[in-house]
Write an enzyme that holds these catalytic residues in place. Structure first.
Site, PDB file in Angstrom:
ATOM      1  N   PHE A 138      34.932  43.961  13.224  1.00 40.83           N
ATOM      2  CA  PHE A 138      34.707  42.464  13.358  1.00 40.83           C
ATOM      3  C   PHE A 138      35.617  41.937  14.726  1.00 40.83           C
ATOM      4  O   PHE A 138      36.859  42.371  14.729  1.00 40.83           O
ATOM      5  CB  PHE A 138      35.354  41.782  12.083  1.00 40.83           C
ATOM      6  CG  PHE A 138      34.931  40.250  12.175  1.00 40.83           C
ATOM      7  CD1 PHE A 138      33.787  39.712  11.751  1.00 40.83           C
ATOM      8  CD2 PHE A 138      35.953  39.330  12.610  1.00 40.83           C
ATOM      9  CE1 PHE A 138      33.563  38.434  11.991  1.00 40.83           C
ATOM     10  CE2 PHE A 138      35.675  38.111  12.689  1.00 40.83           C
ATOM     11  CZ  PHE A 138      34.430  37.389  12.402  1.00 40.83           C
ATOM     12  N   ASP A 172      42.005  45.441  19.247  1.00 41.38           N
ATOM     13  CA  ASP A 172      41.930  44.157  18.566  1.00 41.38           C
ATOM     14  C   ASP A 172      42.979  44.104  17.605  1.00 41.38           C
ATOM     15  O   ASP A 172      42.822  44.431  16.445  1.00 41.38           O
ATOM     16  CB  ASP A 172      40.548  44.003  18.116  1.00 41.38           C
ATOM     17  CG  ASP A 172      40.311  42.606  17.487  1.00 41.38           C
ATOM     18  OD1 ASP A 172      41.461  41.847  17.212  1.00 41.38           O
ATOM     19  OD2 ASP A 172      39.060  42.429  17.297  1.00 41.38           O
ATOM     20  N   LYS A 221      45.572  34.957  15.316  1.00 42.20           N
ATOM     21  CA  LYS A 221      46.071  34.757  13.953  1.00 42.20           C
ATOM     22  C   LYS A 221      47.697  34.667  14.071  1.00 42.20           C
ATOM     23  O   LYS A 221      48.005  33.517  14.166  1.00 42.20           O
ATOM     24  CB  LYS A 221      45.555  35.867  13.065  1.00 42.20           C
ATOM     25  CG  LYS A 221      44.156  36.025  12.570  1.00 42.20           C
ATOM     26  CD  LYS A 221      43.676  36.834  11.670  1.00 42.20           C
ATOM     27  CE  LYS A 221      42.408  36.868  11.602  1.00 42.20           C
ATOM     28  NZ  LYS A 221      41.348  35.817  10.597  1.00 42.20           N
TER      29      LYS A 221
END
Ligand SMILES: Cc1ncc(COP(=O)(O)O)c(C=O)c1O
Length: 398
Positions: A134, A219, A248
Protein backbone atom coordinates in the site's frame (compact mmCIF):
# COMPACT_ATOMS: atom_id res chain seq x y z
CA UNK A 1 -27.31 22.39 -3.88
CA UNK A 2 -27.55 19.38 -1.57
CA UNK A 3 -29.91 20.14 1.31
CA UNK A 4 -27.92 19.45 4.47
CA UNK A 5 -30.52 17.79 6.70
CA UNK A 6 -27.97 16.26 9.02
CA UNK A 7 -24.84 17.92 10.42
CA UNK A 8 -22.68 15.24 8.73
CA UNK A 9 -24.18 15.75 5.26
CA UNK A 10 -21.81 18.61 4.46
CA UNK A 11 -18.89 16.13 4.40
CA UNK A 12 -18.43 13.80 1.44
CA UNK A 13 -19.40 10.30 2.48
CA UNK A 14 -16.15 8.51 1.69
CA UNK A 15 -16.20 5.76 4.34
CA UNK A 16 -18.46 4.10 6.91
CA UNK A 17 -17.87 5.75 10.28
CA UNK A 18 -19.62 5.58 13.65
CA UNK A 19 -21.69 8.72 14.31
CA UNK A 20 -19.54 9.56 17.36
CA UNK A 21 -17.82 12.96 17.19
CA UNK A 22 -14.43 13.28 18.89
CA UNK A 23 -13.61 16.55 20.57
CA UNK A 24 -10.53 16.03 22.75
CA UNK A 25 -7.49 13.83 23.24
CA UNK A 26 -4.65 13.33 25.70
CA UNK A 27 -1.91 10.71 25.41
CA UNK A 28 -3.55 7.35 24.76
CA UNK A 29 -7.06 8.67 25.40
CA UNK A 30 -9.78 10.31 23.31
CA UNK A 31 -13.08 11.85 24.41
CA UNK A 32 -16.26 12.23 22.36
CA UNK A 33 -18.80 15.06 22.60
CA UNK A 34 -20.84 13.16 25.22
CA UNK A 35 -17.78 12.90 27.51
CA UNK A 36 -17.22 9.17 26.84
CA UNK A 37 -13.57 8.17 27.04
CA UNK A 38 -11.80 5.79 24.61
CA UNK A 39 -8.43 4.03 24.91
CA UNK A 40 -6.82 4.60 21.50
CA UNK A 41 -4.75 1.82 19.92
CA UNK A 42 -5.18 3.29 16.41
CA UNK A 43 -3.74 6.76 17.07
CA UNK A 44 -4.77 8.24 13.75
CA UNK A 45 -3.43 5.14 11.92
CA UNK A 46 0.04 5.10 13.49
CA UNK A 47 0.23 8.87 13.18
CA UNK A 48 0.29 10.24 16.74
CA UNK A 49 3.74 8.99 17.66
CA UNK A 50 3.66 10.95 20.94
CA UNK A 51 -0.05 10.36 21.62
CA UNK A 52 -2.85 12.90 21.52
CA UNK A 53 -2.14 16.59 22.16
CA UNK A 54 1.50 16.10 23.28
CA UNK A 55 2.82 19.22 25.05
CA UNK A 56 6.02 19.21 22.96
CA UNK A 57 4.07 19.52 19.67
CA UNK A 58 1.51 21.97 21.06
CA UNK A 59 4.34 24.23 22.30
CA UNK A 60 6.26 23.99 19.03
CA UNK A 61 3.16 24.82 16.95
CA UNK A 62 2.13 27.78 19.10
CA UNK A 63 5.64 29.25 19.16
CA UNK A 64 6.09 28.75 15.42
CA UNK A 65 2.62 30.11 14.55
CA UNK A 66 3.54 33.26 16.43
CA UNK A 67 6.88 33.54 14.63
CA UNK A 68 6.46 32.43 10.99
CA UNK A 69 3.86 30.20 9.33
CA UNK A 70 5.27 30.27 5.82
CA UNK A 71 7.49 32.53 3.76
CA UNK A 72 6.55 30.43 0.61
CA UNK A 73 8.56 27.51 -0.77
CA UNK A 74 10.38 29.95 -3.04
CA UNK A 75 12.55 30.84 0.00
CA UNK A 76 14.47 28.86 2.62
CA UNK A 77 13.15 28.79 6.17
CA UNK A 78 15.17 27.93 9.27
CA UNK A 79 12.86 25.19 10.56
CA UNK A 80 12.78 23.00 7.45
CA UNK A 81 16.58 23.32 7.22
CA UNK A 82 16.92 22.11 10.83
CA UNK A 83 14.52 19.21 10.32
CA UNK A 84 16.17 18.14 7.07
CA UNK A 85 19.58 18.21 8.81
CA UNK A 86 18.24 16.14 11.74
CA UNK A 87 16.80 13.50 9.36
CA UNK A 88 19.96 13.35 7.27
CA UNK A 89 22.17 13.11 10.39
CA UNK A 90 20.17 10.15 11.70
CA UNK A 91 19.74 8.16 8.48
CA UNK A 92 21.77 6.92 5.51
CA UNK A 93 20.32 9.64 3.25
CA UNK A 94 21.77 12.97 2.15
CA UNK A 95 18.83 15.12 1.06
CA UNK A 96 15.17 15.64 1.94
CA UNK A 97 12.09 17.00 0.18
CA UNK A 98 9.14 17.67 2.51
CA UNK A 99 5.56 16.93 1.46
CA UNK A 100 2.13 17.12 3.07
CA UNK A 101 1.06 13.47 2.86
CA UNK A 102 2.55 10.04 2.48
CA UNK A 103 1.02 9.57 -0.96
CA UNK A 104 2.65 12.79 -2.11
CA UNK A 105 6.03 11.63 -0.74
CA UNK A 106 5.63 8.36 -2.66
CA UNK A 107 4.64 10.24 -5.83
CA UNK A 108 7.90 12.13 -5.37
CA UNK A 109 9.82 8.86 -4.95
CA UNK A 110 8.27 7.48 -8.15
CA UNK A 111 9.13 10.70 -10.04
CA UNK A 112 12.68 10.67 -8.64
CA UNK A 113 13.18 7.05 -9.78
CA UNK A 114 11.85 7.90 -13.25
CA UNK A 115 14.15 10.93 -13.40
CA UNK A 116 17.09 8.73 -12.39
CA UNK A 117 16.10 6.29 -15.14
CA UNK A 118 15.96 9.12 -17.67
CA UNK A 119 19.38 10.39 -16.62
CA UNK A 120 21.27 7.16 -15.96
CA UNK A 121 19.46 4.16 -17.45
CA UNK A 122 18.29 4.98 -20.99
CA UNK A 123 14.81 6.03 -19.88
CA UNK A 124 14.05 2.97 -17.75
CA UNK A 125 10.88 3.74 -15.78
CA UNK A 126 9.32 0.54 -14.42
CA UNK A 127 9.15 0.03 -10.70
CA UNK A 128 8.69 -3.38 -9.14
CA UNK A 129 6.27 -3.23 -6.22
CA UNK A 130 4.53 -5.98 -4.26
CA UNK A 131 1.25 -7.84 -3.97
CA UNK A 132 -0.46 -6.54 -0.83
CA UNK A 133 1.62 -3.34 -0.78
CA UNK A 134 0.00 0.00 0.00
CA UNK A 135 1.51 3.30 -1.10
CA UNK A 136 -1.37 5.79 -1.05
CA UNK A 137 -4.45 7.01 -2.86
CA UNK A 138 -3.22 9.23 -5.69
CA UNK A 139 -3.47 7.63 -9.13
CA UNK A 140 0.21 6.70 -9.30
CA UNK A 141 0.40 5.41 -5.73
CA UNK A 142 -2.80 3.37 -6.17
CA UNK A 143 -1.20 1.92 -9.29
CA UNK A 144 1.96 1.14 -7.30
CA UNK A 145 -0.09 -0.52 -4.55
CA UNK A 146 -0.83 -4.24 -4.66
CA UNK A 147 -4.18 -3.94 -2.94
CA UNK A 148 -6.73 -6.22 -4.65
CA UNK A 149 -9.64 -3.82 -4.06
CA UNK A 150 -7.82 -1.08 -6.01
CA UNK A 151 -7.49 -3.21 -9.16
CA UNK A 152 -10.80 -2.32 -10.86
CA UNK A 153 -10.85 1.29 -9.61
CA UNK A 154 -10.17 4.52 -11.53
CA UNK A 155 -9.01 2.86 -14.71
CA UNK A 156 -6.77 3.31 -16.59
CA UNK A 157 -4.00 2.92 -14.06
CA UNK A 158 -0.68 4.76 -14.29
CA UNK A 159 1.57 2.34 -16.23
CA UNK A 160 4.98 1.16 -15.12
CA UNK A 161 4.37 -0.93 -11.99
CA UNK A 162 4.94 -4.69 -11.93
CA UNK A 163 4.03 -6.74 -8.87
CA UNK A 164 6.27 -9.31 -7.20
CA UNK A 165 5.62 -11.41 -4.09
CA UNK A 166 6.92 -10.31 -0.71
CA UNK A 167 9.79 -12.44 0.62
CA UNK A 168 10.19 -14.14 -2.77
CA UNK A 169 13.39 -12.86 -4.34
CA UNK A 170 12.98 -15.01 -7.46
CA UNK A 171 9.63 -13.31 -8.15
CA UNK A 172 11.45 -9.96 -8.18
CA UNK A 173 14.36 -11.21 -10.31
CA UNK A 174 11.89 -12.56 -12.91
CA UNK A 175 10.39 -9.09 -13.43
CA UNK A 176 13.65 -7.23 -14.00
CA UNK A 177 14.08 -6.03 -17.60
CA UNK A 178 15.99 -3.19 -19.30
CA UNK A 179 12.93 -1.01 -18.50
CA UNK A 180 13.25 -1.52 -14.72
CA UNK A 181 14.58 1.34 -12.61
CA UNK A 182 13.60 0.55 -9.02
CA UNK A 183 12.12 -1.80 -6.45
CA UNK A 184 9.78 -0.22 -3.92
CA UNK A 185 8.38 -1.81 -0.76
CA UNK A 186 7.20 -1.32 2.80
CA UNK A 187 9.56 -3.06 5.27
CA UNK A 188 6.35 -4.20 6.97
CA UNK A 189 3.17 -4.19 4.89
CA UNK A 190 0.79 -2.40 7.27
CA UNK A 191 -2.53 -2.03 5.46
CA UNK A 192 -2.32 -5.60 4.12
CA UNK A 193 -2.37 -6.90 7.71
CA UNK A 194 1.16 -6.45 9.09
CA UNK A 195 3.37 -8.75 7.01
CA UNK A 196 7.09 -8.17 7.45
CA UNK A 197 9.74 -8.38 4.77
CA UNK A 198 12.37 -10.64 6.37
CA UNK A 199 15.87 -9.20 6.93
CA UNK A 200 17.22 -11.86 4.55
CA UNK A 201 14.76 -10.75 1.84
CA UNK A 202 15.68 -7.08 2.31
CA UNK A 203 19.38 -7.96 2.15
CA UNK A 204 18.74 -10.07 -0.96
CA UNK A 205 16.82 -7.19 -2.55
CA UNK A 206 19.65 -4.80 -1.80
CA UNK A 207 22.17 -7.12 -3.46
CA UNK A 208 19.90 -7.77 -6.47
CA UNK A 209 19.12 -4.08 -7.03
CA UNK A 210 22.83 -3.19 -6.78
CA UNK A 211 23.70 -5.93 -9.23
CA UNK A 212 21.22 -4.53 -11.81
CA UNK A 213 21.84 -0.82 -11.13
CA UNK A 214 18.35 -0.34 -9.67
CA UNK A 215 17.21 1.96 -6.90
CA UNK A 216 15.84 0.45 -3.69
CA UNK A 217 12.96 2.53 -2.31
CA UNK A 218 11.61 1.87 1.19
CA UNK A 219 8.19 3.25 2.01
CA UNK A 220 8.54 3.86 5.76
CA UNK A 221 5.43 5.98 6.02
CA UNK A 222 4.00 3.55 8.57
CA UNK A 223 7.18 1.87 9.87
CA UNK A 224 9.39 4.95 10.25
CA UNK A 225 10.02 7.32 13.15
CA UNK A 226 10.45 4.67 15.85
CA UNK A 227 7.32 2.61 15.12
CA UNK A 228 9.27 -0.67 14.94
CA UNK A 229 11.62 0.11 17.84
CA UNK A 230 14.39 1.62 15.69
CA UNK A 231 14.14 5.07 14.11
CA UNK A 232 13.75 3.47 10.67
CA UNK A 233 12.76 -0.14 9.97
CA UNK A 234 15.44 -0.65 7.29
CA UNK A 235 18.01 -0.50 10.13
CA UNK A 236 16.84 -3.90 11.44
CA UNK A 237 18.10 -5.49 8.19
CA UNK A 238 21.32 -3.44 8.23
CA UNK A 239 20.83 -2.28 4.63
CA UNK A 240 21.17 1.17 3.09
CA UNK A 241 18.36 1.91 0.63
CA UNK A 242 18.64 4.69 -2.00
CA UNK A 243 15.31 6.38 -1.31
CA UNK A 244 12.97 6.43 1.69
CA UNK A 245 9.59 8.00 2.27
CA UNK A 246 8.29 9.04 5.68
CA UNK A 247 4.85 10.24 6.74
CA UNK A 248 2.37 9.60 9.52
CA UNK A 249 4.53 9.59 12.71
CA UNK A 250 6.98 12.25 11.49
CA UNK A 251 4.45 15.00 12.14
CA UNK A 252 3.00 13.42 15.27
CA UNK A 253 -0.54 14.22 13.99
CA UNK A 254 -0.06 17.14 11.61
CA UNK A 255 0.23 16.79 7.81
CA UNK A 256 3.94 16.33 7.24
CA UNK A 257 5.76 13.73 5.16
CA UNK A 258 9.16 13.48 3.51
CA UNK A 259 11.10 12.02 0.62
CA UNK A 260 14.74 11.25 1.40
CA UNK A 261 17.44 10.21 -1.04
CA UNK A 262 21.13 9.46 -1.10
CA UNK A 263 23.35 11.95 -2.88
CA UNK A 264 23.55 9.67 -5.93
CA UNK A 265 19.77 9.18 -6.19
CA UNK A 266 18.86 12.79 -5.40
CA UNK A 267 18.67 13.97 -9.02
CA UNK A 268 15.73 16.40 -9.27
CA UNK A 269 16.49 19.50 -11.29
CA UNK A 270 14.75 22.84 -11.05
CA UNK A 271 11.13 22.54 -12.12
CA UNK A 272 10.86 18.77 -11.51
CA UNK A 273 9.26 18.93 -8.06
CA UNK A 274 7.55 21.44 -5.78
CA UNK A 275 4.32 22.35 -4.01
CA UNK A 276 2.82 25.30 -2.15
CA UNK A 277 2.97 23.92 1.39
CA UNK A 278 6.10 21.78 1.04
CA UNK A 279 8.50 22.37 3.91
CA UNK A 280 6.36 25.03 5.53
CA UNK A 281 7.84 25.93 8.92
CA UNK A 282 4.65 25.34 10.92
CA UNK A 283 4.47 21.64 10.06
CA UNK A 284 8.25 21.27 10.18
CA UNK A 285 8.20 22.69 13.73
CA UNK A 286 5.98 19.76 14.72
CA UNK A 287 8.38 17.40 12.95
CA UNK A 288 11.32 18.85 14.86
CA UNK A 289 9.46 18.43 18.16
CA UNK A 290 8.77 14.78 17.28
CA UNK A 291 12.35 13.99 16.30
CA UNK A 292 13.68 15.73 19.43
CA UNK A 293 11.36 13.66 21.68
CA UNK A 294 12.12 10.39 19.88
CA UNK A 295 15.82 11.24 20.01
CA UNK A 296 15.85 11.50 23.82
CA UNK A 297 18.13 8.77 25.22
CA UNK A 298 15.54 6.40 26.68
CA UNK A 299 12.68 6.99 24.23
CA UNK A 300 13.29 4.29 21.60
CA UNK A 301 14.30 1.73 24.22
CA UNK A 302 11.03 2.37 26.07
CA UNK A 303 9.00 2.11 22.82
CA UNK A 304 10.79 -1.10 21.95
CA UNK A 305 10.15 -2.53 25.45
CA UNK A 306 6.48 -1.51 25.21
CA UNK A 307 6.32 -3.34 21.88
CA UNK A 308 7.79 -6.51 23.40
CA UNK A 309 5.34 -6.32 26.31
CA UNK A 310 2.36 -5.80 23.95
CA UNK A 311 3.57 -8.69 21.79
CA UNK A 312 3.88 -11.06 24.75
CA UNK A 313 0.48 -10.04 26.14
CA UNK A 314 -1.12 -10.60 22.70
CA UNK A 315 0.55 -14.01 22.54
CA UNK A 316 -0.89 -14.89 25.98
CA UNK A 317 -4.31 -13.70 24.84
CA UNK A 318 -4.02 -15.74 21.66
CA UNK A 319 -3.10 -18.87 23.59
CA UNK A 320 -5.96 -18.33 26.05
CA UNK A 321 -8.56 -17.99 23.28
CA UNK A 322 -7.11 -20.42 20.76
CA UNK A 323 -6.32 -17.67 18.24
CA UNK A 324 -3.50 -17.41 15.68
CA UNK A 325 -0.09 -15.78 15.40
CA UNK A 326 1.04 -12.34 16.53
CA UNK A 327 2.87 -10.55 13.69
CA UNK A 328 4.90 -7.38 13.32
CA UNK A 329 7.56 -5.52 15.22
CA UNK A 330 7.77 -2.84 17.90
CA UNK A 331 4.45 -1.05 18.20
CA UNK A 332 3.10 -2.18 14.83
CA UNK A 333 1.56 -5.54 15.66
CA UNK A 334 -1.28 -7.72 14.43
CA UNK A 335 -3.22 -10.56 16.00
CA UNK A 336 -4.55 -13.27 13.69
CA UNK A 337 -8.03 -14.20 14.97
CA UNK A 338 -8.23 -17.20 12.60
CA UNK A 339 -11.93 -16.37 12.06
CA UNK A 340 -13.58 -13.47 10.18
CA UNK A 341 -14.66 -11.79 13.41
CA UNK A 342 -12.38 -8.75 13.40
CA UNK A 343 -15.03 -6.23 12.25
CA UNK A 344 -17.40 -7.40 14.99
CA UNK A 345 -14.63 -7.28 17.63
CA UNK A 346 -13.74 -3.73 16.55
CA UNK A 347 -17.41 -2.68 16.85
CA UNK A 348 -17.74 -4.23 20.31
CA UNK A 349 -14.47 -2.66 21.40
CA UNK A 350 -15.72 0.74 20.22
CA UNK A 351 -18.85 0.34 22.38
CA UNK A 352 -16.60 -0.60 25.30
CA UNK A 353 -14.45 2.51 24.78
CA UNK A 354 -11.49 0.90 23.01
CA UNK A 355 -10.30 1.90 19.52
CA UNK A 356 -8.90 -1.00 17.49
CA UNK A 357 -8.36 -1.48 13.77
CA UNK A 358 -9.15 -4.47 11.53
CA UNK A 359 -7.01 -4.31 8.36
CA UNK A 360 -8.46 -7.70 7.32
CA UNK A 361 -11.63 -9.53 8.37
CA UNK A 362 -9.57 -11.99 10.43
CA UNK A 363 -6.92 -9.60 11.80
CA UNK A 364 -6.65 -6.91 14.46
CA UNK A 365 -3.90 -4.28 14.15
CA UNK A 366 -2.35 -2.45 17.11
CA UNK A 367 -0.51 0.86 16.63
CA UNK A 368 -0.62 2.78 19.91
CA UNK A 369 1.34 5.92 20.72
CA UNK A 370 5.07 5.19 21.01
CA UNK A 371 4.92 6.39 24.63
CA UNK A 372 2.01 4.08 25.57
CA UNK A 373 2.38 2.83 29.15
CA UNK A 374 2.38 -0.76 30.45
CA UNK A 375 -0.81 0.07 32.37
CA UNK A 376 -2.54 1.20 29.17
CA UNK A 377 -1.41 -1.96 27.37
CA UNK A 378 -2.69 -4.07 30.27
CA UNK A 379 -6.00 -2.20 30.19
CA UNK A 380 -6.39 -2.77 26.44
CA UNK A 381 -5.59 -6.48 26.83
CA UNK A 382 -8.14 -6.73 29.68
CA UNK A 383 -10.87 -5.13 27.54
CA UNK A 384 -10.05 -7.27 24.52
CA UNK A 385 -9.99 -10.39 26.69
CA UNK A 386 -13.48 -9.56 27.99
CA UNK A 387 -14.79 -8.91 24.46
CA UNK A 388 -13.31 -12.16 23.10
CA UNK A 389 -14.78 -14.06 26.03
CA UNK A 390 -18.20 -12.46 25.63
CA UNK A 391 -18.29 -12.81 21.87
CA UNK A 392 -17.71 -16.54 22.32
CA UNK A 393 -16.77 -16.65 18.65
CA UNK A 394 -13.32 -17.82 19.48
CA UNK A 395 -12.58 -21.12 21.18
CA UNK A 396 -11.62 -20.50 24.80
CA UNK A 397 -8.77 -22.73 25.91
CA UNK A 398 -9.00 -23.64 29.62
C1 LIG B 1 2.98 2.41 3.86
C2 LIG B 1 2.10 3.57 3.49
N1 LIG B 1 2.43 4.32 2.43
C3 LIG B 1 1.70 5.38 2.07
C4 LIG B 1 0.57 5.74 2.77
C5 LIG B 1 -0.21 6.95 2.34
O1 LIG B 1 -0.03 7.99 3.24
P1 LIG B 1 -1.08 9.22 3.28
O2 LIG B 1 -2.39 8.61 3.73
O3 LIG B 1 -0.48 10.18 4.26
O4 LIG B 1 -1.17 9.76 1.90
C6 LIG B 1 0.19 4.99 3.88
C7 LIG B 1 -1.03 5.33 4.63
O5 LIG B 1 -1.64 4.50 5.27
C8 LIG B 1 0.97 3.87 4.26
O6 LIG B 1 0.67 3.13 5.31
Amino acid sequence: MLSATHPYDALMDITARPSTVFVQGKGSWLWDDTGKRYLDFIQGWAVNSLGHAPPAIAKALVEQANRLITPSPAYYNDVSLKLAKALVDQSCFDQVFFTNSGAEANEGAIKLARKYGALHKSGAFEIITFDGGFHGRTLATMSASGKKAFEPMFEPKVPGFRKARLNDLASVARLITEKTIAVMLEPIQGEAGVWAATPQFLQGLRALTKQHGLLLIVDEIQTGMGRTGKLFAYEHAEITPDIMTLGKGIGGGVPLAALLATEQASCFEHGDQGGTFNGNPLMCAAGLAVIEEIGKPAFLKAASDAGLYLESELQRLSARHGLGEVRGRGLLLALDLKLPIAISIVAQAFEAGLLLNAPRPDTLRFMPALNVTREEIAEMIGSLDAILTKSGAARRVP
